[in-house]
Scaffold this active site. Structure first.
Site, PDB file in Angstrom:
ATOM      1  N   CYS A   3       0.857  -1.186   0.000  1.00 50.99           N
ATOM      2  CA  CYS A   3       0.000   0.000   0.000  1.00 50.99           C
ATOM      3  C   CYS A   3       0.890   1.231   0.000  1.00 50.99           C
ATOM      4  CB  CYS A   3      -0.901  -0.021   1.236  1.00 50.99           C
ATOM      5  SG  CYS A   3      -1.710   1.567   1.557  1.00 50.99           S
ATOM      6  N   CYS A   6       0.759   3.241   3.292  1.00 48.24           N
ATOM      7  CA  CYS A   6       1.445   2.528   4.386  1.00 48.24           C
ATOM      8  C   CYS A   6       2.960   2.705   4.240  1.00 48.24           C
ATOM      9  CB  CYS A   6       1.088   1.044   4.384  1.00 48.24           C
ATOM     10  SG  CYS A   6      -0.521   0.664   5.107  1.00 48.24           S
ATOM     11  N   ASP A  29       0.443  16.607  -0.949  1.00 46.88           N
ATOM     12  CA  ASP A  29       0.069  15.841  -2.141  1.00 46.88           C
ATOM     13  C   ASP A  29       1.103  16.090  -3.228  1.00 46.88           C
ATOM     14  OD1 ASP A  29      -2.877  14.531  -3.216  1.00 46.88           O
ATOM     15  OD2 ASP A  29      -1.398  15.140  -4.739  1.00 46.88           O
ATOM     16  N   HIS A  45      -3.897   0.929   8.503  1.00 45.04           N
ATOM     17  CA  HIS A  45      -4.441   0.753   7.161  1.00 45.04           C
ATOM     18  C   HIS A  45      -5.944   0.500   7.218  1.00 45.04           C
ATOM     19  CE1 HIS A  45      -4.493  -0.221   2.878  1.00 45.04           C
ATOM     20  NE2 HIS A  45      -5.415  -1.117   3.223  1.00 45.04           N
ATOM     21  N   GLY A  92     -13.563   8.425  -7.761  1.00 43.74           N
ATOM     22  CA  GLY A  92     -12.207   8.550  -8.290  1.00 43.74           C
ATOM     23  C   GLY A  92     -11.122   8.218  -7.287  1.00 43.74           C
ATOM     24  N   HIS A  97      -6.016   3.568   0.770  1.00 44.64           N
ATOM     25  CA  HIS A  97      -5.680   3.756   2.192  1.00 44.64           C
ATOM     26  C   HIS A  97      -6.374   5.074   2.515  1.00 44.64           C
ATOM     27  CE1 HIS A  97      -2.565   3.660   5.664  1.00 44.64           C
ATOM     28  NE2 HIS A  97      -3.351   4.721   5.871  1.00 44.64           N
ATOM     29  N   HIS A  99      -7.781   8.527   3.170  1.00 40.29           N
ATOM     30  CA  HIS A  99      -7.059   9.793   3.287  1.00 40.29           C
ATOM     31  C   HIS A  99      -8.022  10.945   3.096  1.00 40.29           C
ATOM     32  CE1 HIS A  99      -6.891   8.396  -0.898  1.00 40.29           C
ATOM     33  NE2 HIS A  99      -6.998   9.676  -1.252  1.00 40.29           N
ATOM     34  N   HIS A 101      -8.160  14.797   1.898  1.00 39.60           N
ATOM     35  CA  HIS A 101      -7.490  15.899   1.220  1.00 39.60           C
ATOM     36  C   HIS A 101      -7.828  17.192   1.963  1.00 39.60           C
ATOM     37  CE1 HIS A 101      -6.845  13.672  -2.714  1.00 39.60           C
ATOM     38  NE2 HIS A 101      -7.821  12.949  -2.200  1.00 39.60           N
TER      39      HIS A 101
END
Ligand code: AMP
Ligand code: ZN
Length: 115
Positions: A3, A6, A29, A45, A92, A97, A99, A101
């Site tokens: 991953c 990870c 990012d 995870h 999308g 994992h 997250h 934004h």
């Protein structure tokens, strides 16, 4: 675990870290969509919000508060920012994992669900 995030959390893939504690890791990012574009992840995870369980409630709260913190530290506390979590293919999601934004630093377009 194969991953990407990870590996970023464990440091075997480099990242530009902006925050870390026992439970949470946050980094820039690699392909920013706004002047500030950060990602906040739990170290544990979890593939997506779809896979989160009741026992993850506190952890997800920690991730949300870390998003608040990195946004403030990036200077977005007063101007505002957007926190986005993509779930699955129609949203999308590319990295499985979970997250969040954190986007800001400019006036963001309307969130019209289609983009
Ligand atoms: P999502 O489409 O919600 O799964 O978002 C995945 C995000 O991860 C995208 O915004 C990518 O630009 C970002 N990303 C992919 N690889 C990396 C990396 N090695 N370091 C930082 N961000 C990355
Ligand atoms: Zn992972």
């Amino acid at each position: 675990m194969d991953c990407l995030f990870c590996k970023i959390v464990e440091g075997s893939i480099p990242s530009r870290k902006v925050y870390e504690d026992e439970y949470v890791y946050a980094f820039e990012d690699i392909q920013p969509q706004a002047p500030v574009h950060l990602l906040v992840v739990p170290k544990k995870h979890i593939a997506s919000l779809n896979e989160a369980a009741p026992e993850d409630a506190e952890l997800l709260g920690r991730v949300a508060l870390a998003a608040q913190r990195v946004a403030r530290e990036a200077g977005l506390g007063d101007s505002g920012y957007r926190v986005i979590n993509n779930v699955g293919k129609d949203a999308g999601q590319v990295v499985f994992h979970i997250h969040f934004h954190v986007l800001g630093g400019e006036k963001l377009g309307p969130l019209n669900a289609k983009n």
